[in-house]
Design a protein around this motif. Structure first.
Motif, PDB file in Angstrom:
ATOM      1  N   CYS A  51       0.840  -1.207   0.000  1.00  0.00           N
ATOM      2  CA  CYS A  51       0.000   0.000   0.000  1.00  0.00           C
ATOM      3  C   CYS A  51       0.868   1.246   0.000  1.00  0.00           C
ATOM      4  O   CYS A  51       0.604   2.198  -0.733  1.00  0.00           O
ATOM      5  N   LEU A  87      -7.983  -0.554   6.168  1.00  0.00           N
ATOM      6  CA  LEU A  87      -9.168  -0.070   6.861  1.00  0.00           C
ATOM      7  C   LEU A  87      -9.067   1.432   7.023  1.00  0.00           C
ATOM      8  O   LEU A  87      -7.986   1.959   7.222  1.00  0.00           O
ATOM      9  N   ALA A  93     -12.411   8.130   3.542  1.00  0.00           N
ATOM     10  CA  ALA A  93     -13.009   7.428   2.395  1.00  0.00           C
ATOM     11  C   ALA A  93     -12.402   7.910   1.080  1.00  0.00           C
ATOM     12  O   ALA A  93     -12.171   7.109   0.167  1.00  0.00           O
ATOM     13  N   LEU A  96      -9.173   6.149   0.434  1.00  0.00           N
ATOM     14  CA  LEU A  96      -9.367   4.773  -0.040  1.00  0.00           C
ATOM     15  C   LEU A  96      -9.724   4.754  -1.520  1.00  0.00           C
ATOM     16  O   LEU A  96      -9.236   3.909  -2.271  1.00  0.00           O
ATOM     17  N   ASP A  97     -10.559   5.675  -1.947  1.00  0.00           N
ATOM     18  CA  ASP A  97     -10.901   5.758  -3.365  1.00  0.00           C
ATOM     19  C   ASP A  97      -9.660   6.061  -4.206  1.00  0.00           C
ATOM     20  O   ASP A  97      -9.436   5.461  -5.252  1.00  0.00           O
ATOM     21  N   GLY A 100      -7.499   3.020  -4.435  1.00  0.00           N
ATOM     22  CA  GLY A 100      -8.071   2.057  -5.365  1.00  0.00           C
ATOM     23  C   GLY A 100      -7.797   2.402  -6.813  1.00  0.00           C
ATOM     24  O   GLY A 100      -7.566   1.519  -7.639  1.00  0.00           O
ATOM     25  N   ARG A 101      -7.811   3.679  -7.135  1.00  0.00           N
ATOM     26  CA  ARG A 101      -7.543   4.095  -8.509  1.00  0.00           C
ATOM     27  C   ARG A 101      -6.083   3.893  -8.891  1.00  0.00           C
ATOM     28  O   ARG A 101      -5.759   3.777 -10.065  1.00  0.00           O
ATOM     29  N   PHE A 106      -7.549  -5.354  -6.024  1.00  0.00           N
ATOM     30  CA  PHE A 106      -8.207  -5.093  -4.750  1.00  0.00           C
ATOM     31  C   PHE A 106      -9.713  -5.253  -4.902  1.00  0.00           C
ATOM     32  O   PHE A 106     -10.250  -5.292  -6.001  1.00  0.00           O
ATOM     33  N   ARG A 107     -10.369  -5.340  -3.772  1.00  0.00           N
ATOM     34  CA  ARG A 107     -11.829  -5.294  -3.764  1.00  0.00           C
ATOM     35  C   ARG A 107     -12.255  -4.557  -2.498  1.00  0.00           C
ATOM     36  O   ARG A 107     -11.616  -4.670  -1.455  1.00  0.00           O
ATOM     37  N   GLN A 108     -13.315  -3.822  -2.617  1.00  0.00           N
ATOM     38  CA  GLN A 108     -13.832  -3.083  -1.469  1.00  0.00           C
ATOM     39  C   GLN A 108     -14.894  -3.904  -0.769  1.00  0.00           C
ATOM     40  O   GLN A 108     -15.703  -4.576  -1.409  1.00  0.00           O
ATOM     41  N   LEU A 109     -14.868  -3.846   0.542  1.00  0.00           N
ATOM     42  CA  LEU A 109     -15.838  -4.528   1.385  1.00  0.00           C
ATOM     43  C   LEU A 109     -16.530  -3.492   2.245  1.00  0.00           C
ATOM     44  O   LEU A 109     -15.965  -2.435   2.535  1.00  0.00           O
ATOM     45  N   ASP A 110     -17.710  -3.807   2.695  1.00  0.00           N
ATOM     46  CA  ASP A 110     -18.368  -2.913   3.646  1.00  0.00           C
ATOM     47  C   ASP A 110     -18.543  -3.671   4.959  1.00  0.00           C
ATOM     48  O   ASP A 110     -18.005  -4.761   5.136  1.00  0.00           O
TER      49      ASP A 110
END
Length: 111
Positions: A51, A87, A93, A96-97, A100-101, A106-110
């Protein structure tokens, strides 16, 4: 050798462990009555070199992998190398976006 370490966060406890394994008589003091409020609590004490590599030099990845090896030796059986779980609180938030870009796989979880 007697050593006093101020702070029971990730850095203080890591140093205490390393010095104790080398024979030092280590005492760790923490001013808080509970674990919370220190840098490790706010930053999560995260070790996620892949990361961090998203925006840092290659050395960060190399040192992070070395640190994971250190933790695996210090706490055998407690280090998982099956990916990185990132996390964040709601306030982060957007970070995190952005992460991700700039990364893949990766995958996002809620909740």
């Amino acid at each position: 050798m007697k050593v006093l370490i101020r702070g029971a966060g990730v850095a203080g406890l890591t140093l205490a462990h390393e010095l104790a394994t080398r024979g030092a008589d280590v005492t760790v003091v923490e001013k808080r009555l509970e674990i919370a409020g220190n840098a490790s609590w706010h930053a999560g004490g995260m070790l996620a070199p892949w990361c961090e590599r998203e925006s840092a030099e290659e050395t960060v990845l190399t040192l992070g992998r070395d640190a994971a090896d250190w933790w695996d030796a210090a706490l055998p059986g407690h280090v998982s190398r099956q990916g990185t779980l990132v996390l964040a609180s709601a306030r982060d938030a957007g970070e995190l976006d952005r992460f991700g870009r700039r990364t893949s796989g990766f995958r996002q979880l809620d909740a």
